[in-house]
Write an enzyme that holds these catalytic residues in place. Structure first.
Site, PDB file in Angstrom:
ATOM      1  N   ARG A  44       0.832  -1.213   0.000  1.00 17.01           N
ATOM      2  CA  ARG A  44       0.000   0.000   0.000  1.00 17.01           C
ATOM      3  C   ARG A  44       0.866   1.264   0.000  1.00 17.01           C
ATOM      4  O   ARG A  44       0.527   2.259  -0.634  1.00 17.01           O
ATOM      5  CB  ARG A  44      -0.949  -0.004   1.203  1.00 17.01           C
ATOM      6  CG  ARG A  44      -2.028   1.057   1.075  1.00 17.01           C
ATOM      7  CD  ARG A  44      -3.202   0.863   2.034  1.00 17.01           C
ATOM      8  NE  ARG A  44      -4.364   1.602   1.545  1.00 17.01           N
ATOM      9  CZ  ARG A  44      -4.962   2.586   2.210  1.00 17.01           C
ATOM     10  NH1 ARG A  44      -4.541   2.942   3.400  1.00 17.01           N
ATOM     11  NH2 ARG A  44      -5.985   3.212   1.677  1.00 17.01           N
ATOM     12  N   HIS A  48       0.473   4.108  -2.779  1.00 17.69           N
ATOM     13  CA  HIS A  48       0.090   5.495  -2.462  1.00 17.69           C
ATOM     14  C   HIS A  48       1.192   6.493  -2.799  1.00 17.69           C
ATOM     15  O   HIS A  48       0.913   7.666  -3.062  1.00 17.69           O
ATOM     16  CB  HIS A  48      -0.339   5.618  -1.000  1.00 17.69           C
ATOM     17  CG  HIS A  48      -1.755   5.203  -0.779  1.00 17.69           C
ATOM     18  ND1 HIS A  48      -2.530   5.661   0.254  1.00 17.69           N
ATOM     19  CD2 HIS A  48      -2.563   4.372  -1.495  1.00 17.69           C
ATOM     20  CE1 HIS A  48      -3.743   5.116   0.186  1.00 17.69           C
ATOM     21  NE2 HIS A  48      -3.785   4.322  -0.863  1.00 17.69           N
ATOM     22  N   HIS A 171      -6.204  -6.124  -3.608  1.00 18.52           N
ATOM     23  CA  HIS A 171      -7.049  -6.297  -2.418  1.00 18.52           C
ATOM     24  C   HIS A 171      -7.255  -7.763  -2.039  1.00 18.52           C
ATOM     25  O   HIS A 171      -8.036  -8.048  -1.131  1.00 18.52           O
ATOM     26  CB  HIS A 171      -8.391  -5.563  -2.597  1.00 18.52           C
ATOM     27  CG  HIS A 171      -8.273  -4.088  -2.376  1.00 18.52           C
ATOM     28  ND1 HIS A 171      -9.312  -3.208  -2.581  1.00 18.52           N
ATOM     29  CD2 HIS A 171      -7.230  -3.332  -1.958  1.00 18.52           C
ATOM     30  CE1 HIS A 171      -8.907  -1.978  -2.311  1.00 18.52           C
ATOM     31  NE2 HIS A 171      -7.652  -2.018  -1.936  1.00 18.52           N
ATOM     32  N   TRP A 187     -10.381  -8.647   2.736  1.00 21.21           N
ATOM     33  CA  TRP A 187     -11.161  -8.986   1.538  1.00 21.21           C
ATOM     34  C   TRP A 187     -11.182 -10.490   1.298  1.00 21.21           C
ATOM     35  O   TRP A 187     -12.090 -10.994   0.673  1.00 21.21           O
ATOM     36  CB  TRP A 187     -10.548  -8.314   0.310  1.00 21.21           C
ATOM     37  CG  TRP A 187     -10.693  -6.840   0.246  1.00 21.21           C
ATOM     38  CD1 TRP A 187     -11.691  -6.157  -0.393  1.00 21.21           C
ATOM     39  CD2 TRP A 187      -9.826  -5.836   0.815  1.00 21.21           C
ATOM     40  NE1 TRP A 187     -11.491  -4.796  -0.249  1.00 21.21           N
ATOM     41  CE2 TRP A 187     -10.363  -4.584   0.481  1.00 21.21           C
ATOM     42  CE3 TRP A 187      -8.653  -5.879   1.579  1.00 21.21           C
ATOM     43  CZ2 TRP A 187      -9.768  -3.373   0.876  1.00 21.21           C
ATOM     44  CZ3 TRP A 187      -8.064  -4.685   1.969  1.00 21.21           C
ATOM     45  CH2 TRP A 187      -8.613  -3.460   1.624  1.00 21.21           C
TER      46      TRP A 187
HETATM   47 FE1  CCH Z   1      -6.478  -0.303  -1.510  1.00 21.34          FE
HETATM   48  N1  CCH Z   1      -7.400   0.198   0.226  1.00 21.34           N
HETATM   49  N2  CCH Z   1      -7.766   0.884  -2.540  1.00 21.34           N
HETATM   50  N3  CCH Z   1      -5.449  -0.651  -3.224  1.00 21.34           N
HETATM   51  N4  CCH Z   1      -5.125  -1.356  -0.445  1.00 21.34           N
HETATM   52  C1  CCH Z   1      -7.075  -0.251   1.484  1.00 21.34           C
HETATM   53  C2  CCH Z   1      -6.090  -1.166   1.805  1.00 21.34           C
HETATM   54  C3  CCH Z   1      -5.216  -1.697   0.880  1.00 21.34           C
HETATM   55  C4  CCH Z   1      -8.805   1.589  -2.016  1.00 21.34           C
HETATM   56  C5  CCH Z   1      -9.091   1.751  -0.668  1.00 21.34           C
HETATM   57  C6  CCH Z   1      -8.449   1.075   0.351  1.00 21.34           C
HETATM   58  C7  CCH Z   1      -5.759  -0.180  -4.458  1.00 21.34           C
HETATM   59  C8  CCH Z   1      -6.937   0.475  -4.815  1.00 21.34           C
HETATM   60  C9  CCH Z   1      -7.829   0.988  -3.906  1.00 21.34           C
HETATM   61  C10 CCH Z   1      -4.058  -2.054  -0.982  1.00 21.34           C
HETATM   62  C11 CCH Z   1      -3.590  -1.961  -2.279  1.00 21.34           C
HETATM   63  C12 CCH Z   1      -4.232  -1.269  -3.297  1.00 21.34           C
HETATM   64  C13 CCH Z   1      -7.943   0.352   2.450  1.00 21.34           C
HETATM   65  C14 CCH Z   1      -7.896   0.117   3.945  1.00 21.34           C
HETATM   66  C15 CCH Z   1      -8.802   1.167   1.750  1.00 21.34           C
HETATM   67  C16 CCH Z   1      -9.928   2.006   2.330  1.00 21.34           C
HETATM   68  C17 CCH Z   1      -6.855   1.017   4.621  1.00 21.34           C
HETATM   69  C18 CCH Z   1      -6.786   0.752   6.104  1.00 21.34           C
HETATM   70  O1  CCH Z   1      -7.792   0.957   6.782  1.00 21.34           O
HETATM   71  O2  CCH Z   1      -5.698   0.354   6.571  1.00 21.34           O
HETATM   72  C19 CCH Z   1      -9.588   2.163  -3.095  1.00 21.34           C
HETATM   73  C20 CCH Z   1     -10.818   3.030  -2.910  1.00 21.34           C
HETATM   74  C21 CCH Z   1      -8.997   1.781  -4.261  1.00 21.34           C
HETATM   75  C22 CCH Z   1      -9.410   2.036  -5.671  1.00 21.34           C
HETATM   76  O3  CCH Z   1     -10.478   2.534  -5.959  1.00 21.34           O
HETATM   77  C23 CCH Z   1      -4.679  -0.471  -5.361  1.00 21.34           C
HETATM   78  C24 CCH Z   1      -4.638  -0.054  -6.836  1.00 21.34           C
HETATM   79  C25 CCH Z   1      -3.727  -1.140  -4.636  1.00 21.34           C
HETATM   80  C26 CCH Z   1      -2.371  -1.653  -5.059  1.00 21.34           C
HETATM   81  C27 CCH Z   1      -2.033  -1.902  -6.295  1.00 21.34           C
HETATM   82  C28 CCH Z   1      -3.487  -2.916   0.035  1.00 21.34           C
HETATM   83  C29 CCH Z   1      -2.337  -3.902  -0.143  1.00 21.34           C
HETATM   84  C30 CCH Z   1      -4.223  -2.689   1.206  1.00 21.34           C
HETATM   85  C31 CCH Z   1      -4.039  -3.373   2.560  1.00 21.34           C
HETATM   86  C32 CCH Z   1      -3.184  -2.537   3.488  1.00 21.34           C
HETATM   87  C33 CCH Z   1      -3.013  -3.138   4.851  1.00 21.34           C
HETATM   88  O4  CCH Z   1      -2.529  -2.407   5.722  1.00 21.34           O
HETATM   89  O5  CCH Z   1      -3.321  -4.313   5.065  1.00 21.34           O
END
Ligand code: CCH
Length: 288
Positions: A44, A48, A171, A187
């Site tokens: 993530r 970001h 996800h 997820w």
């Molecule tokens: Fe995501 N993401 N993401 N995401 N994401 C969150 C967590 C992860 C969105 C929203 C969220 C991508 C696209 C999107 C990861 C990778 C990617 C969370 C939870 C949200 C909300 C954050 C928390 O509470 O810690 C949205 C909206 C979109 C698109 O519309 C893309 C693209 C990627 C990478 C290629 C990963 C990995 C996580 C898990 C992080 C963790 O701490 O476990």
């Protein structure tokens, strides 16, 4: 005079592999976090750092690592990513010649590969920039929105429908935290392994609104232990997106190939490389 005499360290592929190996070692060592791995939060961080890219103005992207500075680090979307940045601090201390922007993207690559994902060819060349290069808030996606928002945000970076769906497959990893995004839960059933499970679950499970006081999110009706964001559900509500969800659900090799290609593109957005695509490094995965 050469770079050598000026004291500039020219890192080789072997040097970058050493950085990779150190991150991989720490991933095993520091398993007392979330579902047993910092891997997802490292992915993530890399996303970001890169996903702030705006193709029209050629601003943002992983070059700069401007999330180190308060304005950008404090953007709501970046809540919790300090865990990932702090995890990498000892690596930066051990290999001070690497830029934060190269380190954060390399760490995302390492995390994906070490969590049994595809090889993600990567190249160095990012330079850290100062606070003036912080991007404005609002460039990263808002999970409460729909397919139009997904197309607007990822279209701005230069991605097409197919690539947007492939990226979303990330996800399969990690979870939402109530103290970060406000959402709650993972997820997929194996949140520390890269799989196409996210796409299969989207299609196969019955999803309904979770009854709680938090932000609107979906839960699976059979176990009520998994979640989907409104933006995740948009991938099966939209016909064009759904075609790709179906392709990836059916064939994990196709997903791995297209996921790798799109992560390579994501991590290189806006980076003024001197090297060529052929110069990318395919890191060797650790043997356990
Ligand atoms: Fe995501 N993401 N993401 N995401 N994401 C969150 C967590 C992860 C969105 C929203 C969220 C991508 C696209 C999107 C990861 C990778 C990617 C969370 C939870 C949200 C909300 C954050 C928390 O509470 O810690 C949205 C909206 C979109 C698109 O519309 C893309 C693209 C990627 C990478 C290629 C990963 C990995 C996580 C898990 C992080 C963790 O701490 O476990």
């Amino acid at each position: 005079s050469s770079d050598e005499t000026q004291g500039i360290f020219k890192a080789t592929k072997e040097d970058y592999q050493k950085v990779y190996d150190e991150i991989a070692r720490l991933l095993v060592d520091k398993d007392d976090y979330d579902d047993g791995s910092y891997g997802p939060v490292l992915v993530r961080l890399a996303w970001h750092a890169s996903g702030t890219y705006d193709a029209a103005t050629n601003t943002g992207g992983s070059n700069g690592a401007t999330m180190r500075f308060a304005p950008e680090g404090d953007h709501g979307a970046n809540a919790g990513l300090k865990h990932a940045r702090d995890f990498l601090e000892p690596v930066k201390e051990k290999f001070p010649w690497i830029s934060y922007s190269d380190l954060w993207t390399l760490a995302g690559v390492c995390a994906i590969q070490e969590m049994q994902g595809p090889i993600i060819p990567w190249r160095p060349g990012r330079q850290d920039r100062d606070v003036a290069f912080c991007t404005p808030d609002g460039r990263l996606p808002d999970a409460s929105k729909d397919q139009n928002h997904i197309r607007a945000i990822f279209g701005r970076m230069g991605f097409d429908d197919r690539e947007m769906v492939a990226l979303s497959g990330a996800h399969s990893l990690g979870r939402c935290h109530t103290d970060r995004s406000g959402y709650d839960g993972p997820w997929a059933f194996s949140p520390t392994v890269v799989t196409n499970e996210y796409f299969r679950l989207l299609l196969d499970e019955k999803w309904g609104w979770k009854k709680w006081n938090g932000p609107a999110q979906y839960e699976d009706q059979s176990t009520k232990s998994l979640m989907m964001l409104p933006t995740d559900m948009a991938l099966i509500k939209d016909k064009e997106f759904k075609k790709h969800v179906e392709r990836y659900a059916k064939d994990s090799q196709v997903f791995f190939k297209e996921f790798s290609d799109v992560i390579v593109k994501l991590l290189e957005l806006g980076v003024p490389f001197e090297s060529k695509p052929e110069d990318r490094i395919s890191f060797k995965v650790s043997d356990d």
